[in-house]
Design a protein around this motif. Structure first.
Motif, PDB file in Angstrom:
ATOM      1  N   ASP A 270      68.107  15.099  19.905  1.00  0.00           N
ATOM      2  CA  ASP A 270      66.665  15.345  19.748  1.00  0.00           C
ATOM      3  C   ASP A 270      65.916  14.042  19.492  1.00  0.00           C
ATOM      4  O   ASP A 270      64.822  13.838  20.020  1.00  0.00           O
ATOM      5  CB  ASP A 270      66.411  16.335  18.612  1.00  0.00           C
ATOM      6  N   PHE A 271      66.507  13.160  18.692  1.00  0.00           N
ATOM      7  CA  PHE A 271      65.874  11.864  18.457  1.00  0.00           C
ATOM      8  C   PHE A 271      65.830  11.036  19.749  1.00  0.00           C
ATOM      9  O   PHE A 271      64.851  10.351  20.018  1.00  0.00           O
ATOM     10  CB  PHE A 271      66.589  11.084  17.344  1.00  0.00           C
TER      11      PHE A 271
ATOM     12  N   ASP B  19      60.137  10.305  25.068  1.00  0.00           N
ATOM     13  CA  ASP B  19      58.906  11.059  25.309  1.00  0.00           C
ATOM     14  C   ASP B  19      57.706  10.115  25.395  1.00  0.00           C
ATOM     15  O   ASP B  19      57.455   9.343  24.481  1.00  0.00           O
ATOM     16  CB  ASP B  19      58.695  12.069  24.176  1.00  0.00           C
ATOM     17  N   SER B  20      56.986  10.199  26.477  1.00  0.00           N
ATOM     18  CA  SER B  20      55.803   9.345  26.623  1.00  0.00           C
ATOM     19  C   SER B  20      54.521  10.119  26.309  1.00  0.00           C
ATOM     20  O   SER B  20      53.432   9.575  26.389  1.00  0.00           O
ATOM     21  CB  SER B  20      55.728   8.775  28.045  1.00  0.00           C
TER      22      SER B  20
ATOM     23  N   TYR C   8      54.230  12.334  18.260  1.00  0.00           N
ATOM     24  CA  TYR C   8      53.459  12.627  17.053  1.00  0.00           C
ATOM     25  C   TYR C   8      53.621  14.064  16.573  1.00  0.00           C
ATOM     26  O   TYR C   8      53.480  14.339  15.386  1.00  0.00           O
ATOM     27  CB  TYR C   8      51.975  12.341  17.306  1.00  0.00           C
ATOM     28  N   THR C   9      53.935  14.983  17.469  1.00  0.00           N
ATOM     29  CA  THR C   9      54.029  16.383  17.065  1.00  0.00           C
ATOM     30  C   THR C   9      55.426  16.781  16.600  1.00  0.00           C
ATOM     31  O   THR C   9      55.557  17.668  15.768  1.00  0.00           O
ATOM     32  CB  THR C   9      53.595  17.318  18.212  1.00  0.00           C
ATOM     33  N   GLU C  10      56.458  16.131  17.117  1.00  0.00           N
ATOM     34  CA  GLU C  10      57.826  16.528  16.791  1.00  0.00           C
ATOM     35  C   GLU C  10      58.514  15.615  15.784  1.00  0.00           C
ATOM     36  O   GLU C  10      59.511  16.000  15.190  1.00  0.00           O
ATOM     37  CB  GLU C  10      58.665  16.561  18.069  1.00  0.00           C
ATOM     38  N   ALA C  11      58.011  14.424  15.619  1.00  0.00           N
ATOM     39  CA  ALA C  11      58.692  13.438  14.781  1.00  0.00           C
ATOM     40  C   ALA C  11      58.890  13.925  13.350  1.00  0.00           C
ATOM     41  O   ALA C  11      59.990  13.799  12.808  1.00  0.00           O
ATOM     42  CB  ALA C  11      57.928  12.118  14.785  1.00  0.00           C
TER      43      ALA C  11
END
Length: 128
Positions: A40-41, A47-48, A53-56
């Motif tokens: 996932d990391f 991811d561009s 910002y939403t998943e971190a």
């Protein structure tokens, strides 16, 4: 360091962390949750879009709460960069340091200058 350079720097930190975590977990079975988190990391690092910002915060929270032994390997600068809930994993004095660095970076950018982030951090920590 302007905003674009700072974003690139943080993306590089994330990519390096994701690769290192994946290497450390590659011998685990594919269904192992730590190996899945490493994947996932890696996806987040590639991811561009807005996923950065939403998943971190969710991934960082999983790392710090489920695998605290790996938390020290996560770059502290990324906790600041992602902000929000990630700041809960930073002590107040560290948050204050990053706030000062951010202010210095903003001041430099407003004056048309580029801040040497490493030198500024060393100066604030009295390492020079």
């Amino acid at each position: 360091m302007n905003d674009e350079q700072y974003l690139l720097h943080c993306r590089e930190l994330l990519t390096d962390f994701a690769r290192a975590l994946s290497r450390r977990t590659e011998s685990l079975p594919p269904e192992d949750t730590l190996r899945q988190l490493a994947g996932d990391f890696e996806r987040l690092a590639r991811d561009s879009g807005s996923g950065l910002y939403t998943e971190a915060a969710t991934l960082v929270d999983r790392l710090f709460t489920t695998y605290p032994d790996f938390a020290p390997t996560f770059p502290r600068e990324l906790l600041w960069f992602f902000g929000g809930d990630c700041l809960h994993f930073m002590p107040d004095d560290e948050i204050a340091l990053f706030q000062q660095l951010d202010e210095k970076r903003s001041q430099a950018a407003a004056g048309g200058n580029i801040l040497d982030l490493q030198a500024a951090r060393a100066k604030l920590l009295n390492l020079q």
